[in-house]
Design a protein around this motif. Structure first.
Motif, PDB file in Angstrom:
ATOM      1  N   SER A 187       0.803  -1.222   0.000  1.00  0.00           N
ATOM      2  CA  SER A 187       0.000   0.000   0.000  1.00  0.00           C
ATOM      3  C   SER A 187       0.836   1.272   0.000  1.00  0.00           C
ATOM      4  O   SER A 187       0.303   2.354  -0.215  1.00  0.00           O
ATOM      5  CB  SER A 187      -0.918   0.015   1.217  1.00  0.00           C
ATOM      6  N   GLY A 188       2.119   1.147   0.288  1.00  0.00           N
ATOM      7  CA  GLY A 188       2.963   2.329   0.377  1.00  0.00           C
ATOM      8  C   GLY A 188       3.109   2.851   1.795  1.00  0.00           C
ATOM      9  O   GLY A 188       3.854   3.794   2.035  1.00  0.00           O
ATOM     10  N   THR A 189       2.408   2.246   2.731  1.00  0.00           N
ATOM     11  CA  THR A 189       2.501   2.653   4.137  1.00  0.00           C
ATOM     12  C   THR A 189       2.280   1.428   5.028  1.00  0.00           C
ATOM     13  O   THR A 189       1.651   0.464   4.611  1.00  0.00           O
ATOM     14  CB  THR A 189       1.471   3.765   4.472  1.00  0.00           C
ATOM     15  N   ASP A 190       2.811   1.475   6.247  1.00  0.00           N
ATOM     16  CA  ASP A 190       2.607   0.370   7.186  1.00  0.00           C
ATOM     17  C   ASP A 190       1.121   0.272   7.537  1.00  0.00           C
ATOM     18  O   ASP A 190       0.396   1.266   7.496  1.00  0.00           O
ATOM     19  CB  ASP A 190       3.418   0.592   8.458  1.00  0.00           C
ATOM     20  N   LEU A 191       0.690  -0.938   7.895  1.00  0.00           N
ATOM     21  CA  LEU A 191      -0.708  -1.110   8.281  1.00  0.00           C
ATOM     22  C   LEU A 191      -0.844  -2.134   9.398  1.00  0.00           C
ATOM     23  O   LEU A 191       0.071  -2.906   9.661  1.00  0.00           O
ATOM     24  CB  LEU A 191      -1.579  -1.518   7.080  1.00  0.00           C
ATOM     25  N   ILE A 198       1.713  -5.210   9.625  1.00  0.00           N
ATOM     26  CA  ILE A 198       2.345  -5.587   8.363  1.00  0.00           C
ATOM     27  C   ILE A 198       3.053  -4.353   7.802  1.00  0.00           C
ATOM     28  O   ILE A 198       2.416  -3.462   7.241  1.00  0.00           O
ATOM     29  CB  ILE A 198       1.329  -6.114   7.318  1.00  0.00           C
ATOM     30  N   PRO A 199       4.366  -4.272   7.967  1.00  0.00           N
ATOM     31  CA  PRO A 199       5.101  -3.148   7.383  1.00  0.00           C
ATOM     32  C   PRO A 199       4.976  -3.166   5.861  1.00  0.00           C
ATOM     33  O   PRO A 199       4.787  -4.223   5.245  1.00  0.00           O
ATOM     34  CB  PRO A 199       6.551  -3.404   7.812  1.00  0.00           C
ATOM     35  N   GLY A 220      -1.204   4.026   8.524  1.00  0.00           N
ATOM     36  CA  GLY A 220      -0.643   5.153   9.262  1.00  0.00           C
ATOM     37  C   GLY A 220      -1.496   6.388   9.007  1.00  0.00           C
ATOM     38  O   GLY A 220      -2.382   6.369   8.159  1.00  0.00           O
ATOM     39  N   ASN A 221      -1.289   7.437   9.693  1.00  0.00           N
ATOM     40  CA  ASN A 221      -1.989   8.722   9.621  1.00  0.00           C
ATOM     41  C   ASN A 221      -3.517   8.610   9.732  1.00  0.00           C
ATOM     42  O   ASN A 221      -4.251   9.327   9.059  1.00  0.00           O
ATOM     43  CB  ASN A 221      -1.554   9.558   8.407  1.00  0.00           C
ATOM     44  N   TYR A 268      -5.298   1.963  -0.073  1.00  0.00           N
ATOM     45  CA  TYR A 268      -4.951   3.114   0.765  1.00  0.00           C
ATOM     46  C   TYR A 268      -5.718   4.358   0.317  1.00  0.00           C
ATOM     47  O   TYR A 268      -6.257   5.091   1.139  1.00  0.00           O
ATOM     48  CB  TYR A 268      -3.442   3.373   0.740  1.00  0.00           C
ATOM     49  N   SER A 269      -5.818   4.593  -0.979  1.00  0.00           N
ATOM     50  CA  SER A 269      -6.525   5.773  -1.461  1.00  0.00           C
ATOM     51  C   SER A 269      -8.045   5.680  -1.194  1.00  0.00           C
ATOM     52  O   SER A 269      -8.708   6.708  -1.113  1.00  0.00           O
ATOM     53  CB  SER A 269      -6.257   6.031  -2.946  1.00  0.00           C
ATOM     54  N   ASN A 270      -8.576   4.474  -1.033  1.00  0.00           N
ATOM     55  CA  ASN A 270      -9.996   4.295  -0.711  1.00  0.00           C
ATOM     56  C   ASN A 270     -10.283   4.328   0.780  1.00  0.00           C
ATOM     57  O   ASN A 270     -11.446   4.279   1.195  1.00  0.00           O
ATOM     58  CB  ASN A 270     -10.511   2.959  -1.278  1.00  0.00           C
TER      59      ASN A 270
END
Length: 154
Positions: free
Chosen positions: A44-48, A65-66, A102-103, A147-149
């Motif tokens: 996704s481009g970010t940790d989750l 999951i990094p 994240g965020n 991630y964008s959704n």
């Protein structure tokens, strides 16, 4: 005397046929139980964090999951794939999944809505041929589109 000999022949032949039939069943023994590993990848481009809840909304499992990594949540031995099935008790079966990026961004999935993560046909490597194997992995990948959704977490 003739009756005894005829009767004995039928018994012998009958027993042989039964033994042949039963031994034939052994060689055709089919194992319908499948061993399935459930793999979740993060691209996704970010940790989750993957959180799995039961029908009582109790947290069953949580997996970090990094980005760029994957985890195996569980393995089942069953006749059909059993997503988020940790034990054969209702309170140990996943009914809802929250993916926390994240965020403060989240995705919410529910078994009741037949959401994507609860539908094996939506898994990356799903095929009808895969399901015929006695042991296999089902792979699900979180992407930048996921991630964008995502929405702000509640």
């Amino acid at each position: 005397m003739l009756r005894k000999k005829t009767w004995m022949r039928f018994l012998i032949v009958g027993n042989i046929l039964i033994l042949l039939f039963l031994s034939g069943c052994d060689s055709a023994n089919i194992d319908y139980v499948k061993t399935v590993d459930y793999i979740y990848k993060n691209n996704s481009g970010t940790d989750l964090t993957l959180e799995i809840y039961n029908s009582k909304n109790e947290l069953l499992k949580s997996f970090s999951i990094p980005n760029g990594n994957e985890i195996k949540t569980n393995t089942t031995r069953n006749e059909v794939p059993a997503l988020f099935y940790f034990e054969p008790f209702e309170d140990k079966i996943g009914n809802k999944v929250i993916v926390k990026f994240g965020n403060n961004k989240c995705l919410y999935y529910s078994k009741n809505n037949s959401d994507r993560i609860f539908t094996i046909k939506e898994y990356d490597n799903y095929t009808e041929e895969l399901l015929k194997q006695s042991a296999y992995k089902l792979i699900y990948t979180f992407t930048t589109i996921d991630y964008s959704n995502s929405v702000n977490c509640n």
